[in-house]
Design a protein around this motif. Sequence first.
Motif, PDB file in Angstrom:
ATOM      1  N   GLU A  76     -99.867 -50.338  68.461  1.00 34.48           N
ATOM      2  CA  GLU A  76     -99.475 -49.513  67.306  1.00 34.48           C
ATOM      3  C   GLU A  76     -98.425 -50.219  66.457  1.00 34.48           C
ATOM      4  OE1 GLU A  76    -100.168 -44.997  69.048  1.00 34.48           O
ATOM      5  OE2 GLU A  76     -98.349 -46.100  69.603  1.00 34.48           O
ATOM      6  N   ILE A  77     -97.433 -50.833  67.103  1.00 34.68           N
ATOM      7  CA  ILE A  77     -96.407 -51.557  66.354  1.00 34.68           C
ATOM      8  C   ILE A  77     -97.031 -52.705  65.568  1.00 34.68           C
ATOM      9  CG2 ILE A  77     -94.353 -53.017  66.538  1.00 34.68           C
ATOM     10  CD1 ILE A  77     -93.519 -51.316  68.964  1.00 34.68           C
ATOM     11  N   THR A  78     -97.896 -53.459  66.214  1.00 39.07           N
ATOM     12  CA  THR A  78     -98.541 -54.593  65.547  1.00 39.07           C
ATOM     13  C   THR A  78     -99.363 -54.129  64.351  1.00 39.07           C
ATOM     14  OG1 THR A  78     -98.632 -55.844  67.617  1.00 39.07           O
ATOM     15  CG2 THR A  78    -100.136 -56.521  65.873  1.00 39.07           C
ATOM     16  N   GLU A  79    -100.060 -53.012  64.506  1.00 42.68           N
ATOM     17  CA  GLU A  79    -100.854 -52.472  63.403  1.00 42.68           C
ATOM     18  C   GLU A  79     -99.962 -52.093  62.222  1.00 42.68           C
ATOM     19  OE1 GLU A  79    -104.045 -48.814  62.622  1.00 42.68           O
ATOM     20  OE2 GLU A  79    -103.578 -49.464  64.671  1.00 42.68           O
ATOM     21  N   MET A  80     -98.810 -51.490  62.512  1.00 39.32           N
ATOM     22  CA  MET A  80     -97.876 -51.106  61.445  1.00 39.32           C
ATOM     23  C   MET A  80     -97.261 -52.336  60.792  1.00 39.32           C
ATOM     24  SD  MET A  80     -96.026 -47.788  63.215  1.00 39.32           S
ATOM     25  CE  MET A  80     -95.194 -47.200  61.714  1.00 39.32           C
ATOM     26  N   VAL A  81     -96.908 -53.336  61.606  1.00 39.74           N
ATOM     27  CA  VAL A  81     -96.342 -54.573  61.064  1.00 39.74           C
ATOM     28  C   VAL A  81     -97.338 -55.236  60.118  1.00 39.74           C
ATOM     29  CG1 VAL A  81     -95.680 -56.936  61.670  1.00 39.74           C
ATOM     30  CG2 VAL A  81     -94.733 -55.017  62.960  1.00 39.74           C
ATOM     31  N   GLU A  82     -98.577 -55.326  60.526  1.00 40.98           N
ATOM     32  CA  GLU A  82     -99.581 -56.004  59.710  1.00 40.98           C
ATOM     33  C   GLU A  82     -99.874 -55.233  58.417  1.00 40.98           C
ATOM     34  OE1 GLU A  82    -102.846 -56.445  62.396  1.00 40.98           O
ATOM     35  OE2 GLU A  82    -101.991 -58.236  63.371  1.00 40.98           O
ATOM     36  N   ALA A  83     -99.951 -53.903  58.506  1.00 42.65           N
ATOM     37  CA  ALA A  83    -100.255 -53.097  57.322  1.00 42.65           C
ATOM     38  C   ALA A  83     -99.144 -53.165  56.287  1.00 42.65           C
ATOM     39  CB  ALA A  83    -100.517 -51.648  57.735  1.00 42.65           C
ATOM     40  N   THR A  84     -97.885 -53.147  56.746  1.00 43.08           N
ATOM     41  CA  THR A  84     -96.768 -53.224  55.799  1.00 43.08           C
ATOM     42  C   THR A  84     -96.596 -54.632  55.258  1.00 43.08           C
ATOM     43  OG1 THR A  84     -95.269 -53.388  57.710  1.00 43.08           O
ATOM     44  CG2 THR A  84     -95.486 -51.227  56.653  1.00 43.08           C
ATOM     45  N   VAL A  89     -85.403 -56.196  71.004  1.00 46.41           N
ATOM     46  CA  VAL A  89     -86.057 -57.465  71.349  1.00 46.41           C
ATOM     47  C   VAL A  89     -87.571 -57.317  71.277  1.00 46.41           C
ATOM     48  CG1 VAL A  89     -86.428 -59.134  73.191  1.00 46.41           C
ATOM     49  CG2 VAL A  89     -84.112 -58.275  72.728  1.00 46.41           C
ATOM     50  N   ARG A  90     -88.074 -56.232  71.853  1.00 48.05           N
ATOM     51  CA  ARG A  90     -89.529 -56.012  71.849  1.00 48.05           C
ATOM     52  C   ARG A  90     -90.063 -55.883  70.433  1.00 48.05           C
ATOM     53  NH1 ARG A  90     -92.154 -50.422  72.853  1.00 48.05           N
ATOM     54  NH2 ARG A  90     -94.378 -50.904  72.639  1.00 48.05           N
ATOM     55  N   ALA A  91     -89.391 -55.082  69.605  1.00 45.83           N
ATOM     56  CA  ALA A  91     -89.879 -54.857  68.245  1.00 45.83           C
ATOM     57  C   ALA A  91     -89.866 -56.135  67.420  1.00 45.83           C
ATOM     58  CB  ALA A  91     -89.029 -53.785  67.568  1.00 45.83           C
ATOM     59  N   THR A  92     -88.784 -56.893  67.510  1.00 45.37           N
ATOM     60  CA  THR A  92     -88.708 -58.114  66.704  1.00 45.37           C
ATOM     61  C   THR A  92     -89.700 -59.160  67.181  1.00 45.37           C
ATOM     62  OG1 THR A  92     -86.818 -58.873  68.038  1.00 45.37           O
ATOM     63  CG2 THR A  92     -86.320 -57.744  65.968  1.00 45.37           C
ATOM     64  N   GLU A  93     -89.975 -59.209  68.486  1.00 47.68           N
ATOM     65  CA  GLU A  93     -90.992 -60.136  68.990  1.00 47.68           C
ATOM     66  C   GLU A  93     -92.376 -59.782  68.446  1.00 47.68           C
ATOM     67  OE1 GLU A  93     -90.580 -59.993  73.224  1.00 47.68           O
ATOM     68  OE2 GLU A  93     -89.032 -61.569  73.276  1.00 47.68           O
ATOM     69  N   LEU A  94     -92.581 -58.499  68.119  1.00 47.53           N
ATOM     70  CA  LEU A  94     -93.851 -58.049  67.552  1.00 47.53           C
ATOM     71  C   LEU A  94     -93.875 -58.134  66.033  1.00 47.53           C
ATOM     72  CD1 LEU A  94     -94.467 -54.981  69.891  1.00 47.53           C
ATOM     73  CD2 LEU A  94     -95.768 -57.114  69.863  1.00 47.53           C
ATOM     74  N   GLY A  95     -92.779 -58.624  65.437  1.00 48.08           N
ATOM     75  CA  GLY A  95     -92.768 -58.856  64.000  1.00 48.08           C
ATOM     76  C   GLY A  95     -91.992 -57.863  63.162  1.00 48.08           C
ATOM     77  N   VAL A  96     -91.335 -56.872  63.792  1.00 46.86           N
ATOM     78  CA  VAL A  96     -90.522 -55.908  63.054  1.00 46.86           C
ATOM     79  C   VAL A  96     -89.244 -56.596  62.576  1.00 46.86           C
ATOM     80  CG1 VAL A  96     -89.248 -53.733  63.208  1.00 46.86           C
ATOM     81  CG2 VAL A  96     -91.459 -53.975  64.357  1.00 46.86           C
ATOM     82  N   PRO A 155     -84.128 -62.378  65.650  1.00 44.96           N
ATOM     83  CA  PRO A 155     -84.104 -63.243  64.466  1.00 44.96           C
ATOM     84  C   PRO A 155     -82.918 -62.950  63.547  1.00 44.96           C
ATOM     85  CG  PRO A 155     -86.329 -62.481  64.888  1.00 44.96           C
ATOM     86  CD  PRO A 155     -85.439 -61.717  65.833  1.00 44.96           C
ATOM     87  N   GLN A 156     -82.366 -63.997  62.981  1.00 42.61           N
ATOM     88  CA  GLN A 156     -81.172 -63.845  62.161  1.00 42.61           C
ATOM     89  C   GLN A 156     -81.430 -63.129  60.850  1.00 42.61           C
ATOM     90  OE1 GLN A 156     -79.118 -67.609  61.874  1.00 42.61           O
ATOM     91  NE2 GLN A 156     -78.575 -67.610  64.028  1.00 42.61           N
ATOM     92  N   ASP A 157     -82.699 -63.031  60.421  1.00 41.63           N
ATOM     93  CA  ASP A 157     -82.988 -62.290  59.193  1.00 41.63           C
ATOM     94  C   ASP A 157     -83.349 -60.834  59.479  1.00 41.63           C
ATOM     95  OD1 ASP A 157     -85.492 -62.660  60.300  1.00 41.63           O
ATOM     96  OD2 ASP A 157     -86.467 -63.164  58.389  1.00 41.63           O
ATOM     97  N   THR A 158     -83.161 -60.380  60.741  1.00 38.72           N
ATOM     98  CA  THR A 158     -83.354 -58.965  61.062  1.00 38.72           C
ATOM     99  C   THR A 158     -82.297 -58.151  60.324  1.00 38.72           C
ATOM    100  OG1 THR A 158     -84.147 -59.536  63.279  1.00 38.72           O
ATOM    101  CG2 THR A 158     -83.438 -57.261  62.920  1.00 38.72           C
ATOM    102  N   THR A 159     -82.697 -57.064  59.685  1.00 43.36           N
ATOM    103  CA  THR A 159     -81.733 -56.185  59.033  1.00 43.36           C
ATOM    104  C   THR A 159     -81.477 -54.957  59.896  1.00 43.36           C
ATOM    105  OG1 THR A 159     -83.528 -55.218  57.722  1.00 43.36           O
ATOM    106  CG2 THR A 159     -82.222 -56.946  56.678  1.00 43.36           C
TER     107      THR A 159
END
Length: 322
Positions: free
Chosen positions: A86-94, A142-149, A173-177
């Motif tokens: 589900e997270i990956t699907e949301m990351v890709e769609a956005t 950690v989990r969310a950012t590894e999935l691209g959030v 990642p350092q560009d995580t907000t």
Amino acid sequence: MTDASAKPARGPGEQALTALGLGAPAPDPADASPHSFPGGGRWRTEVPSCEGPEALGVVLKEASRLDVPIHRISQGSGVWMLTDVEITEMVEATAERDIELCLFTGPRGTWDIGGSTRTDSRGAGLRARGHDAVAGCVEDAVRATELGVKCLLVADEGVLWTLHRARVAGIIPQDTTLKVSALIGPVNPASYAVYEQLGADSINVPSDLTLDHLTEIRRVSATPMDMYIEAPDDLGGYVRMYEVAELIRRGAPLYLKFGLSKAPGIYPYGHHMRDVTLASAKERVRRGRLALDLLARHGADGDMDPLGSRLPGDLRRFGISS
């Protein structure tokens, strides 16, 4: 940067009231925010409470239909309420639409054994109770950012500082907000400045702050501000559409959050809440269209930050000791 002293937008009912001898005094240029987003824009948009891929699909479809520009979409139930798929699907769609996706870190005090949250004092509220709760928030991050959030929503000062340190150390990642939740939002300029120093990249203030409060905050901090133009009932149910132009003038750089009053709470979301969640998601976008139309009628729809913009610019931080 936009000239904060430029000719102000037309106020609601201005011409009719002036003709009746009830005109308001001209806005004071000194109370306008001197700040903007790095790209020069003064405002961005956010659709909150988008609780999974299905709700996200509704939001994106309705935004296309109503031509509502979206910079950020946020979720409130938490990373831990979504599967990796589900997270990956949301990351890709956005990502396909160059929209920032922001997911909430959990656990939170209102969902664990913190009975004090149900007392009149509300106890510690949404904050992370104990080491294990902080650890759970870090696990989510950690989990969310590894999935691209790339954006994380937090409701605890200690979690915010910990995730900022993790960002500096390269653990995430350092560009995580990092976005501060409205549920712990600061109500004075001193506390707003502290959240900036702790690592906040945008700060959701309560929707009942006055215009003067926004000016006071902008005298001490340029950190992007989030505000519900229409707040959900558990945050007061305030509807401030007619103030949007002035909220931007006073509070820029500002995220206009299109919330929804008179809607039931949906956190933590599950499929048992599906119908109301999808209907609410669709209506939030419509509310956004109403707010943007109002801005256009008042000649205040300029200075929107370019779509795809997400970074906050240079902000002040507390030093991190080795």
